[in-house]
Motif scaffolding. Structure first.
Motif, PDB file in Angstrom:
ATOM      1  N   ILE A   3       0.864  -1.187   0.000  1.00  7.78           N
ATOM      2  CA  ILE A   3       0.000   0.000   0.000  1.00  7.78           C
ATOM      3  C   ILE A   3       0.896   1.231   0.000  1.00  7.78           C
ATOM      4  CG2 ILE A   3      -1.746   1.294   1.268  1.00  7.78           C
ATOM      5  CD1 ILE A   3      -2.658  -1.389   2.481  1.00  7.78           C
ATOM      6  N   PRO A   4       0.822   2.066  -1.040  1.00  6.74           N
ATOM      7  CA  PRO A   4       1.726   3.222  -1.126  1.00  6.74           C
ATOM      8  C   PRO A   4       1.460   4.261  -0.045  1.00  6.74           C
ATOM      9  CG  PRO A   4       0.044   3.341  -2.824  1.00  6.74           C
ATOM     10  CD  PRO A   4      -0.092   1.981  -2.182  1.00  6.74           C
ATOM     11  N   VAL A   5       2.550   4.856   0.419  1.00  8.00           N
ATOM     12  CA  VAL A   5       2.461   5.919   1.421  1.00  8.00           C
ATOM     13  C   VAL A   5       3.298   7.100   0.959  1.00  8.00           C
ATOM     14  CG1 VAL A   5       2.978   6.601   3.804  1.00  8.00           C
ATOM     15  CG2 VAL A   5       2.136   4.302   3.326  1.00  8.00           C
ATOM     16  N   ILE A   6       2.731   8.292   1.104  1.00  5.81           N
ATOM     17  CA  ILE A   6       3.477   9.538   0.893  1.00  5.81           C
ATOM     18  C   ILE A   6       3.570  10.212   2.252  1.00  5.81           C
ATOM     19  CG2 ILE A   6       3.544  11.792  -0.241  1.00  5.81           C
ATOM     20  CD1 ILE A   6       1.758  10.621  -2.439  1.00  5.81           C
ATOM     21  N   THR A   7       4.776  10.498   2.709  1.00  6.65           N
ATOM     22  CA  THR A   7       4.945  11.190   3.979  1.00  6.65           C
ATOM     23  C   THR A   7       5.339  12.639   3.725  1.00  6.65           C
ATOM     24  OG1 THR A   7       7.284  10.544   4.182  1.00  6.65           O
ATOM     25  CG2 THR A   7       5.636   9.090   5.182  1.00  6.65           C
ATOM     26  N   ILE A   8       4.753  13.533   4.501  1.00  7.59           N
ATOM     27  CA  ILE A   8       5.084  14.953   4.415  1.00  7.59           C
ATOM     28  C   ILE A   8       5.414  15.435   5.824  1.00  7.59           C
ATOM     29  CG2 ILE A   8       4.343  17.254   3.696  1.00  7.59           C
ATOM     30  CD1 ILE A   8       2.364  15.952   1.799  1.00  7.59           C
ATOM     31  N   ASP A   9       6.698  15.569   6.092  1.00  4.56           N
ATOM     32  CA  ASP A   9       7.162  16.036   7.394  1.00  4.56           C
ATOM     33  C   ASP A   9       7.598  17.498   7.295  1.00  4.56           C
ATOM     34  OD1 ASP A   9       6.872  13.647   8.930  1.00  4.56           O
ATOM     35  OD2 ASP A   9       8.626  12.819   7.902  1.00  4.56           O
ATOM     36  N   GLY A  10       7.619  18.164   8.451  1.00  2.69           N
ATOM     37  CA  GLY A  10       8.063  19.549   8.461  1.00  2.69           C
ATOM     38  C   GLY A  10       7.658  20.246   9.739  1.00  2.69           C
ATOM     39  N   PRO A  11       8.152  21.450   9.954  1.00  2.00           N
ATOM     40  CA  PRO A  11       7.850  22.195  11.174  1.00  2.00           C
ATOM     41  C   PRO A  11       6.429  22.745  11.186  1.00  2.00           C
ATOM     42  CG  PRO A  11       9.139  23.546   9.683  1.00  2.00           C
ATOM     43  CD  PRO A  11       9.080  22.181   9.069  1.00  2.00           C
ATOM     44  N   THR A  12       6.024  23.258  12.332  1.00  2.00           N
ATOM     45  CA  THR A  12       4.710  23.867  12.495  1.00  2.00           C
ATOM     46  C   THR A  12       4.483  24.980  11.484  1.00  2.00           C
ATOM     47  OG1 THR A  12       4.738  23.396  14.865  1.00  2.00           O
ATOM     48  CG2 THR A  12       3.221  25.112  14.125  1.00  2.00           C
ATOM     49  N   ALA A  13       3.269  24.994  10.894  1.00  2.00           N
ATOM     50  CA  ALA A  13       2.837  26.045   9.964  1.00  2.00           C
ATOM     51  C   ALA A  13       3.631  26.080   8.665  1.00  2.00           C
ATOM     52  CB  ALA A  13       2.865  27.424  10.643  1.00  2.00           C
ATOM     53  N   SER A  14       4.232  24.950   8.306  1.00  2.00           N
ATOM     54  CA  SER A  14       4.927  24.886   7.014  1.00  2.00           C
ATOM     55  C   SER A  14       3.948  24.644   5.867  1.00  2.00           C
ATOM     56  CB  SER A  14       5.984  23.777   7.037  1.00  2.00           C
ATOM     57  OG  SER A  14       5.390  22.520   7.303  1.00  2.00           O
ATOM     58  N   GLY A  15       2.702  24.356   6.216  1.00  3.89           N
ATOM     59  CA  GLY A  15       1.682  24.097   5.197  1.00  3.89           C
ATOM     60  C   GLY A  15       1.462  22.622   4.930  1.00  3.89           C
ATOM     61  N   LYS A  16       2.139  21.760   5.680  1.00  2.00           N
ATOM     62  CA  LYS A  16       2.091  20.329   5.386  1.00  2.00           C
ATOM     63  C   LYS A  16       0.699  19.733   5.543  1.00  2.00           C
ATOM     64  CE  LYS A  16       3.769  19.028  10.000  1.00  2.00           C
ATOM     65  NZ  LYS A  16       3.842  20.412  10.523  1.00  2.00           N
ATOM     66  N   GLY A  17      -0.063  20.210   6.531  1.00  2.00           N
ATOM     67  CA  GLY A  17      -1.400  19.669   6.750  1.00  2.00           C
ATOM     68  C   GLY A  17      -2.338  19.953   5.601  1.00  2.00           C
ATOM     69  N   THR A  18      -2.373  21.202   5.171  1.00  2.00           N
ATOM     70  CA  THR A  18      -3.241  21.592   4.055  1.00  2.00           C
ATOM     71  C   THR A  18      -2.825  20.880   2.781  1.00  2.00           C
ATOM     72  OG1 THR A  18      -3.557  23.778   5.049  1.00  2.00           O
ATOM     73  CG2 THR A  18      -4.094  23.547   2.713  1.00  2.00           C
ATOM     74  N   VAL A  19      -1.529  20.847   2.529  1.00  2.00           N
ATOM     75  CA  VAL A  19      -1.005  20.178   1.332  1.00  2.00           C
ATOM     76  C   VAL A  19      -1.354  18.695   1.358  1.00  2.00           C
ATOM     77  CG1 VAL A  19       1.117  19.436   0.180  1.00  2.00           C
ATOM     78  CG2 VAL A  19       0.849  21.824   0.888  1.00  2.00           C
ATOM     79  N   ALA A  20      -1.164  18.050   2.504  1.00  2.00           N
ATOM     80  CA  ALA A  20      -1.426  16.612   2.621  1.00  2.00           C
ATOM     81  C   ALA A  20      -2.904  16.300   2.405  1.00  2.00           C
ATOM     82  CB  ALA A  20      -0.972  16.106   3.985  1.00  2.00           C
ATOM     83  N   GLN A  21      -3.785  17.115   2.963  1.00  2.00           N
ATOM     84  CA  GLN A  21      -5.226  16.903   2.782  1.00  2.00           C
ATOM     85  C   GLN A  21      -5.624  16.999   1.319  1.00  2.00           C
ATOM     86  OE1 GLN A  21      -8.067  18.970   5.298  1.00  2.00           O
ATOM     87  NE2 GLN A  21      -6.591  19.061   6.969  1.00  2.00           N
ATOM     88  N   ILE A  22      -5.150  18.046   0.645  1.00  5.26           N
ATOM     89  CA  ILE A  22      -5.509  18.248  -0.765  1.00  5.26           C
ATOM     90  C   ILE A  22      -4.935  17.130  -1.621  1.00  5.26           C
ATOM     91  CG2 ILE A  22      -5.248  19.766  -2.762  1.00  5.26           C
ATOM     92  CD1 ILE A  22      -5.187  22.126  -0.791  1.00  5.26           C
ATOM     93  N   LEU A  23      -3.694  16.762  -1.343  1.00  7.38           N
ATOM     94  CA  LEU A  23      -3.049  15.702  -2.112  1.00  7.38           C
ATOM     95  C   LEU A  23      -3.768  14.368  -1.921  1.00  7.38           C
ATOM     96  CD1 LEU A  23      -0.615  14.895  -3.893  1.00  7.38           C
ATOM     97  CD2 LEU A  23       0.629  14.379  -1.771  1.00  7.38           C
TER      98      LEU A  23
END
Length: 222
Positions: A3-23
């Motif tokens: 099962i493929p996984v894409i991980t998006i790590d980064g500091p607070t407020a880097s935009g990772k949450g919004t980007v991950a949801q849309i992706l």
């Protein structure tokens, strides 16, 4: 697991949450906001009144969180706590308890359980380095502290919460220090991660860049 996984790590407020949801929506994948699990743990700790330094009790709470996600809504048992876990007080508490190795280990089984077909996009701080080391694509999303403070300020204003920009900036710097200096699973890019600076890209541009990287990687593996 295949099962493929894409991980998006980064500091607070880097935009990772919004980007991950849309992706995740673009790929029709499941989505894991790992930071929400730490925030849910922090909320439970604050409500329980236990000592915030009692790592054993905190780990016990973390290992059996009665939580579930419904699209962008987050529930603790039957109570929606989507907004309640986004306060600065909860964020600061979450950052502190995330430094406890026993708490991080307690949450790993919960996090890996989100890996379901057809795939998963997971954002956090150690998704690519610890939780999903075999992820097909690992992204480390960063941004300058000034850009991140401004983003956080705007997010809070949209929710009717007033805060001070200088105070937010100091909080971000302190969280970055705790996250990068902790002994257990520090915030660092995975050795095979692609680092992207979201200071100079819009959300849509960032999503499209990661999407193209994933398609390219998938094609190379097929």
């Amino acid at each position: 697991m295949n099962i493929p996984v894409i991980t998006i790590d980064g500091p607070t407020a880097s935009g990772k949450g919004t980007v991950a949801q849309i992706l995740a929506g673009k790929l029709h994948f499941h989505y894991l906001d790992s930071g929400a699990l730490y925030r849910l743990t922090a909320l439970s700790v604050m409500r329980s009144g236990i000592n915030p330094d009692d790592t054993g009790q905190i780990a016990s709470i973390a290992s059996s969180l009665p939580c579930h996600f419904e699209k962008q809504r987050i529930f603790l048992e039957k109570e929606e706590v989507t907004d309640a876990i986004r306060t600065e007080a909860i964020g600061n508490m979450a950052s502190k308890i995330a430094a406890f190795p026993v708490v991080r280990r307690a949450l790993i089984n919960l996090q890996t359980g989100f890996r379901k077909a057809p795939g998963l996009v997971a954002d956090g701080r150690d998704m690519g380095t610890v939780v999903f080391p075999d992820a097909e694509l690992k992204i480390f999303l960063t941004a300058s502290v000034d850009v991140r403070a401004e983003r956080r300020y705007k997010q809070l204003l949209e929710k009717g919460i007033s805060d001070n920009m200088d105070s937010l900036r100091r909080d971000l710097i302190e969280r970055d220090r705790r996250d990068t200096e902790r002994k257990e699973a520090p915030l660092v890019p995975a050795v095979d991660a692609v680092t992207l600076d979201s200071s100079v890209m819009s959300i849509d541009e960032t999503v499209e860049r990661i999407f193209r990287l994933f398609v390219q990687k998938s094609n190379n593996c097929s």
